[in-house]
Design a protein around this motif. Structure first.
Motif, PDB file in Angstrom:
ATOM      1  N   ILE A  68       3.144 -13.627  -0.939  1.00  0.00           N
ATOM      2  CA  ILE A  68       4.108 -12.698  -1.535  1.00  0.00           C
ATOM      3  C   ILE A  68       3.413 -11.367  -1.781  1.00  0.00           C
ATOM      4  O   ILE A  68       2.344 -11.341  -2.402  1.00  0.00           O
ATOM      5  N   PHE A  69       3.998 -10.279  -1.287  1.00  0.00           N
ATOM      6  CA  PHE A  69       3.464  -8.941  -1.527  1.00  0.00           C
ATOM      7  C   PHE A  69       4.367  -8.216  -2.517  1.00  0.00           C
ATOM      8  O   PHE A  69       5.586  -8.110  -2.309  1.00  0.00           O
ATOM      9  N   ARG A  95       8.111  -7.037  -1.598  1.00  0.00           N
ATOM     10  CA  ARG A  95       8.296  -6.329  -0.327  1.00  0.00           C
ATOM     11  C   ARG A  95       8.184  -7.267   0.863  1.00  0.00           C
ATOM     12  O   ARG A  95       8.791  -7.031   1.905  1.00  0.00           O
ATOM     13  N   LYS A  96       7.349  -8.315   0.725  1.00  0.00           N
ATOM     14  CA  LYS A  96       7.216  -9.322   1.774  1.00  0.00           C
ATOM     15  C   LYS A  96       7.088 -10.689   1.107  1.00  0.00           C
ATOM     16  O   LYS A  96       6.494 -10.813   0.041  1.00  0.00           O
ATOM     17  N   ASN A  97       7.633 -11.701   1.762  1.00  0.00           N
ATOM     18  CA  ASN A  97       7.542 -13.072   1.274  1.00  0.00           C
ATOM     19  C   ASN A  97       7.661 -13.968   2.493  1.00  0.00           C
ATOM     20  O   ASN A  97       8.727 -14.085   3.087  1.00  0.00           O
ATOM     21  N   TYR A  98       6.546 -14.568   2.895  1.00  0.00           N
ATOM     22  CA  TYR A  98       6.591 -15.346   4.133  1.00  0.00           C
ATOM     23  C   TYR A  98       5.714 -16.594   4.043  1.00  0.00           C
ATOM     24  O   TYR A  98       4.775 -16.670   3.255  1.00  0.00           O
ATOM     25  N   ASN A 118       3.000 -19.133   5.738  1.00  0.00           N
ATOM     26  CA  ASN A 118       1.853 -19.034   6.629  1.00  0.00           C
ATOM     27  C   ASN A 118       1.735 -20.352   7.394  1.00  0.00           C
ATOM     28  O   ASN A 118       1.300 -21.355   6.830  1.00  0.00           O
TER      29      ASN A 118
END
Length: 233
Positions: free
Chosen positions: A208-209, A216-219, A221
């Protein structure tokens, strides 16, 4: 989902000193996952961790841990929540200087009815031979291992780590991350790790950014690298 954060907002100060730190944060984390929270200084990472940990009260929004709403709990219920669910690991250890390694761990062991086996935990973390030493007699890595043991002995469902390798050199950082990875695999502990280090995100399930108080980002891995193989720590 084990952890769900919805539209979380947090601000400080008033008038000219008013600062909105979290501006409607939304994300969720699966049970047993390792999740990194990244962002520049002032992005709200530590504030977010403190709100999830019940150390700070959010202005609005919701935090659900196993379907229990954390926001709005009374002081007594919040204390029960932290005792039953959480372990904290901080950058600067926060060990009690006049207690030995074993005694520092036992402080948290006494807080729960279902602690992990103290001797097994010290063995896993490489602390058995240091159990009678005081914090001042330990290296930084050994102190951080003690801090991790203290957090884990409660058998927490959720481990919150705020820059757990920030004060350590590269080799010791790798050792600590290998330990966290081992703990996650052995005990199924859900972990949130706040860090500035870009390499750590390669070893976790979710990244999570935060920027300017928002996600702004959540991905996910899907190409995790074992902690022992991380570079540029």
């Amino acid at each position: 989902m084990y952890l769900v954060v919805k539209n979380l907002k947090k601000s400080y100060g008033e008038g000219g000193s008013f600062m909105e730190v979290l501006k409607g944060v939304d994300f969720s984390v699966e049970k047993g996952a390792m999740c990194v929270i990244q962002g520049t200084s002032g992005s709200g990472k530590s504030t977010l961790l403190n709100c999830i940990g019940g150390l700070e009260e959010a202005d609005s929004g919701s935090i659900y841990v196993e379907d229990v709403e954390v926001c709005g709990l009374s002081r007594e219920k919040l204390s029960d929540y932290r005792r039953a669910n959480l372990g904290f690991v901080f950058q600067f250890y926060n060990l009690v200087p006049n207690l030995t390694v074993k005694e520092n761990i036992q402080v948290c062991e006494y807080l729960t009815n279902k602690p992990l086996d103290l001797h097994e935990l010290m063995d896993v973390l490489g602390l058995t031979e240091h159990q009678d030493k005081f914090p001042s007699q330990l290296s930084g890595g050994q102190q951080q291992r003690c801090a991790i043991a203290r957090a884990l002995v409660k058998n927490p469902k959720l481990l919150l780590c705020d820059e757990p390798t920030g004060a350590l050199d590269s080799a010791t950082s790798r050792d600590i991350l290998v330990l966290l990875e081992k703990i996650n695999a052995k005990y199924g502990t859900t972990m949130l790790i706040v860090t500035h280090n870009n390499s750590i995100r390669n070893m976790v399930n979710q990244v999570i950014f935060l920027k300017d108080g928002q996600v702004r980002k959540n991905y996910r891995n899907d190409a995790r690298v074992p902690a022992a193989e991380l570079e540029d720590l």
